[in-house]
Design a protein around this motif. Structure first.
Motif, mmCIF file in Angstrom:
data_model
loop_
_atom_site.group_PDB
_atom_site.id
_atom_site.type_symbol
_atom_site.label_atom_id
_atom_site.label_comp_id
_atom_site.label_asym_id
_atom_site.label_seq_id
_atom_site.Cartn_x
_atom_site.Cartn_y
_atom_site.Cartn_z
ATOM 1 N N LEU A 168 1.007 -1.375 -0.110
ATOM 2 C CA LEU A 168 -0.123 0.070 -0.040
ATOM 3 C C LEU A 168 0.714 1.362 0.075
ATOM 4 C CD1 LEU A 168 -2.856 0.694 0.010
ATOM 5 C CD2 LEU A 168 -2.834 0.651 2.349
ATOM 6 N N GLN A 169 2.006 1.347 0.732
ATOM 7 C CA GLN A 169 2.844 2.615 0.718
ATOM 8 C C GLN A 169 3.471 2.646 -0.568
ATOM 9 O OE1 GLN A 169 5.643 1.449 3.880
ATOM 10 N NE2 GLN A 169 4.635 2.903 5.400
ATOM 11 N N SER A 170 3.545 1.614 -1.448
ATOM 12 C CA SER A 170 4.553 1.642 -2.681
ATOM 13 C C SER A 170 3.514 1.803 -3.788
ATOM 14 C CB SER A 170 5.609 0.261 -2.887
ATOM 15 O OG SER A 170 6.072 -0.050 -1.814
ATOM 16 N N GLY A 171 2.151 1.869 -3.648
ATOM 17 C CA GLY A 171 1.331 2.350 -4.794
ATOM 18 C C GLY A 171 0.615 1.007 -5.290
ATOM 19 N N GLY A 172 0.070 0.134 -4.396
ATOM 20 C CA GLY A 172 -0.419 -1.025 -4.669
ATOM 21 C C GLY A 172 -1.671 -0.797 -4.697
ATOM 22 N N GLU A 173 -2.569 -1.399 -5.656
ATOM 23 C CA GLU A 173 -4.046 -1.345 -5.522
ATOM 24 C C GLU A 173 -4.613 -2.045 -4.422
ATOM 25 O OE1 GLU A 173 -2.287 -2.647 -7.682
ATOM 26 O OE2 GLU A 173 -3.239 -2.409 -9.895
ATOM 27 N N THR A 174 -5.947 -1.245 -3.786
ATOM 28 C CA THR A 174 -6.508 -1.881 -2.559
ATOM 29 C C THR A 174 -6.823 -3.373 -2.742
ATOM 30 O OG1 THR A 174 -7.467 0.180 -2.050
ATOM 31 C CG2 THR A 174 -8.462 -1.708 -1.408
ATOM 32 N N TYR A 175 -7.289 -3.893 -3.919
ATOM 33 C CA TYR A 175 -7.606 -4.991 -4.192
ATOM 34 C C TYR A 175 -6.548 -5.972 -4.143
ATOM 35 C CZ TYR A 175 -5.943 -5.934 -9.036
ATOM 36 O OH TYR A 175 -5.382 -5.960 -10.119
ATOM 37 N N ARG A 176 -5.482 -5.535 -4.828
ATOM 38 C CA ARG A 176 -4.229 -6.444 -4.818
ATOM 39 C C ARG A 176 -3.734 -6.659 -3.328
ATOM 40 N NH1 ARG A 176 -0.754 -7.293 -8.940
ATOM 41 N NH2 ARG A 176 -1.480 -5.724 -10.114
ATOM 42 N N VAL A 177 -3.793 -5.679 -2.422
ATOM 43 C CA VAL A 177 -3.286 -5.532 -1.070
ATOM 44 C C VAL A 177 -4.323 -6.689 -0.376
ATOM 45 C CG1 VAL A 177 -2.863 -4.330 1.295
ATOM 46 C CG2 VAL A 177 -2.308 -3.389 -1.058
ATOM 47 N N GLU A 178 -5.547 -6.656 -0.325
ATOM 48 C CA GLU A 178 -6.349 -7.537 0.221
ATOM 49 C C GLU A 178 -6.158 -8.933 -0.104
ATOM 50 O OE1 GLU A 178 -10.382 -6.068 -0.252
ATOM 51 O OE2 GLU A 178 -10.023 -4.737 1.443
ATOM 52 N N ASP A 179 -6.071 -9.131 -1.356
ATOM 53 C CA ASP A 179 -5.939 -10.385 -2.170
ATOM 54 C C ASP A 179 -4.677 -11.030 -1.644
ATOM 55 O OD1 ASP A 179 -6.755 -12.565 -4.083
ATOM 56 O OD2 ASP A 179 -4.873 -11.937 -4.868
ATOM 57 N N THR A 180 -3.598 -10.321 -1.653
ATOM 58 C CA THR A 180 -2.216 -10.834 -1.225
ATOM 59 C C THR A 180 -2.284 -11.109 0.395
ATOM 60 O OG1 THR A 180 -1.140 -9.478 -2.799
ATOM 61 C CG2 THR A 180 0.260 -10.161 -0.867
ATOM 62 N N MET A 181 -2.609 -10.403 1.274
ATOM 63 C CA MET A 181 -2.916 -10.705 2.569
ATOM 64 C C MET A 181 -3.715 -11.968 2.747
ATOM 65 S SD MET A 181 -3.442 -6.637 3.767
ATOM 66 C CE MET A 181 -3.636 -7.405 5.673
ATOM 67 N N THR A 182 -4.775 -12.241 2.172
ATOM 68 C CA THR A 182 -5.853 -13.421 2.338
ATOM 69 C C THR A 182 -4.827 -14.591 1.811
ATOM 70 O OG1 THR A 182 -7.555 -11.817 2.123
ATOM 71 C CG2 THR A 182 -7.901 -14.361 1.711
ATOM 72 N N ARG A 183 -4.403 -14.566 0.679
ATOM 73 C CA ARG A 183 -3.695 -15.630 -0.005
ATOM 74 C C ARG A 183 -2.457 -16.139 1.068
ATOM 75 N NH1 ARG A 183 -4.527 -16.723 -5.176
ATOM 76 N NH2 ARG A 183 -5.719 -15.512 -6.383
ATOM 77 N N ILE A 184 -1.658 -15.133 1.537
ATOM 78 C CA ILE A 184 -0.490 -15.266 2.613
ATOM 79 C C ILE A 184 -0.939 -16.046 3.760
ATOM 80 C CG2 ILE A 184 1.171 -14.465 3.981
ATOM 81 C CD1 ILE A 184 1.625 -12.438 2.152
ATOM 82 N N ALA A 185 -2.228 -15.576 4.313
ATOM 83 C CA ALA A 185 -2.968 -16.282 5.386
ATOM 84 C C ALA A 185 -3.201 -17.781 5.135
ATOM 85 C CB ALA A 185 -3.940 -15.628 5.968
ATOM 86 N N ALA A 186 -3.993 -17.792 4.045
ATOM 87 C CA ALA A 186 -4.376 -19.340 3.615
ATOM 88 C C ALA A 186 -3.319 -20.227 3.309
ATOM 89 C CB ALA A 186 -5.444 -19.143 2.382
ATOM 90 N N SER A 187 -2.164 -19.853 2.815
ATOM 91 C CA SER A 187 -1.174 -20.486 2.560
ATOM 92 C C SER A 187 -0.402 -21.133 3.808
ATOM 93 C CB SER A 187 -0.062 -19.918 1.733
ATOM 94 O OG SER A 187 -0.434 -19.289 0.485
ATOM 95 N N PHE A 188 -0.555 -20.373 4.899
ATOM 96 C CA PHE A 188 -0.078 -20.718 6.305
ATOM 97 C C PHE A 188 -0.983 -21.334 7.015
ATOM 98 C CE2 PHE A 188 3.211 -17.089 5.757
ATOM 99 C CZ PHE A 188 4.266 -18.022 5.642
ATOM 100 N N GLY A 189 -2.043 -21.809 6.482
ATOM 101 C CA GLY A 189 -3.357 -22.493 7.100
ATOM 102 C C GLY A 189 -4.483 -21.903 7.694
ATOM 103 N N VAL A 190 -4.402 -20.501 7.521
ATOM 104 C CA VAL A 190 -5.577 -19.736 8.237
ATOM 105 C C VAL A 190 -6.569 -19.436 7.114
ATOM 106 C CG1 VAL A 190 -6.120 -17.628 9.507
ATOM 107 C CG2 VAL A 190 -3.761 -18.485 9.720
ATOM 108 N N GLU A 191 -7.596 -20.262 7.241
ATOM 109 C CA GLU A 191 -8.612 -20.117 6.197
ATOM 110 C C GLU A 191 -9.636 -19.031 6.340
ATOM 111 O OE1 GLU A 191 -8.401 -21.972 3.379
ATOM 112 O OE2 GLU A 191 -7.010 -23.049 4.191
ATOM 113 N N GLN A 192 -9.800 -18.667 7.725
ATOM 114 C CA GLN A 192 -10.562 -17.543 8.154
ATOM 115 C C GLN A 192 -9.998 -16.367 8.483
ATOM 116 O OE1 GLN A 192 -14.110 -17.767 7.819
ATOM 117 N NE2 GLN A 192 -13.871 -19.857 7.160
ATOM 118 N N SER A 193 -9.732 -15.354 7.465
ATOM 119 C CA SER A 193 -9.188 -14.135 7.417
ATOM 120 C C SER A 193 -9.900 -12.949 7.019
ATOM 121 C CB SER A 193 -7.813 -14.383 7.125
ATOM 122 O OG SER A 193 -7.638 -14.463 5.773
ATOM 123 N N HIS A 194 -9.646 -11.916 7.193
ATOM 124 C CA HIS A 194 -10.791 -10.776 6.786
ATOM 125 C C HIS A 194 -9.768 -9.709 6.811
ATOM 126 C CE1 HIS A 194 -14.301 -13.282 7.234
ATOM 127 N NE2 HIS A 194 -13.946 -13.518 8.515
#
Length: 253
Positions: A23-49
């Motif tokens: 977000l500090q580097s100019g990333g789009e909002t949807y990209r930031v949210e999608d990246t955070m959700t994917r990282i959490a899911a990859s580490f086994g956290v399915e329920q993240s918001h």
């Protein structure tokens, strides 16, 4: 249970740090949210918001009880697409199982400390060349190529140094646009330049918030209304500052 809780909190820190850097580097909002959700899911956290705005990130996980929620503020925002690409690369490595939580956190921390932006002289050179090329693109004459080259470079340099002194971006952009107008007027008055309008148009282009406008439209189309309107308002203020600075010069002289 305590070990699981600590690991879950570490996963949250990794997700928030990745989102903050993007977000500090100019990333789009949807990209930031999608990246955070994917990282959490990859580490086994399915329920993240996640809820992302240009000035803050709210992230919540439901892997443990009670539900953990954290907010971080975003104060400084710039354009650094190299850093966005690097965070994306780390996210893909996490998804493929190449990185552990600790390794990912260390890589992101190292990235946060290191500036990967181009040196100032390269930025100024790019601003100068782009200003001159924009002048030709807007059907300006080759006689005005050199004036636009110098005006765009000096205007951008003035903006960079002034923004370090004046933290309010609006005033830095306003004064930089005023300087560009004065320099353009000076070149024409000395007989070096011919068309002041073309020189001004080409020289202010490095200050134009193109990425902000693109991200604002993209966020609005994706349904992120708060972020889209916020970025659109920021882009409008930048455009208003540039236009006001030039208008002051032309009205006085």
């Amino acid at each position: 249970m305590k070990t699981e809780l600590v690991e879950t909190y570490e996963i949250m820190e990794v997700c928030l740090l990745a989102g903050k850097l993007m977000l500090q580097s100019g990333g789009e909002t949807y990209r930031v949210e999608d990246t955070m959700t994917r990282i959490a899911a990859s580490f086994g956290v399915e329920q993240s918001h996640s809820y992302v705005t240009p000035t803050g990130i709210v992230f919540s996980i439901e892997a443990v009880e009670p539900t953990k929620t954290k907010l971080i503020r975003i104060v400084e925002r710039t354009t650094d697409l190299t850093k966005v690409a690097q965070v994306n690369s780390i996210s893909r490595r996490i998804s493929s199982g190449e990185l552990t939580v600790s390794e990912a956190h260390k890589l992101l921390k190292d990235m946060e400390r290191v500036s990967v932006s181009y040196a100032l002289w390269i930025q100024v050179a790019a601003a100068s060349i782009s200003s001159a090329c924009f002048l030709i693109m807007f059907q300006g004459g080759w006689n005005d190529f050199i004036p636009a080259l110098f005006t765009g470079g000096l205007g951008y340099t003035f903006f960079v140094y002034l923004h370090r002194i004046v933290q309010i971006k609006f005033f830095a952009e306003f004064l930089s646009a005023t300087m560009i107008g004065l320099l353009s007027l000076l070149f024409v008055w000395l007989g070096i330049g011919n068309e002041i309008d073309k020189i001004i148009i080409g020289s202010v282009m490095p200050l134009v918030p193109g990425l902000l406008i693109t991200n604002a439209v993209r966020d609005l189309m994706a349904g992120h209304l708060v972020s889209g309107l916020s970025k659109g308002a920021e882009a409008f203020l930048t455009a208003f500052a540039i236009g006001s600075g030039i208008a002051v010069v032309l009205s006085l002289f």
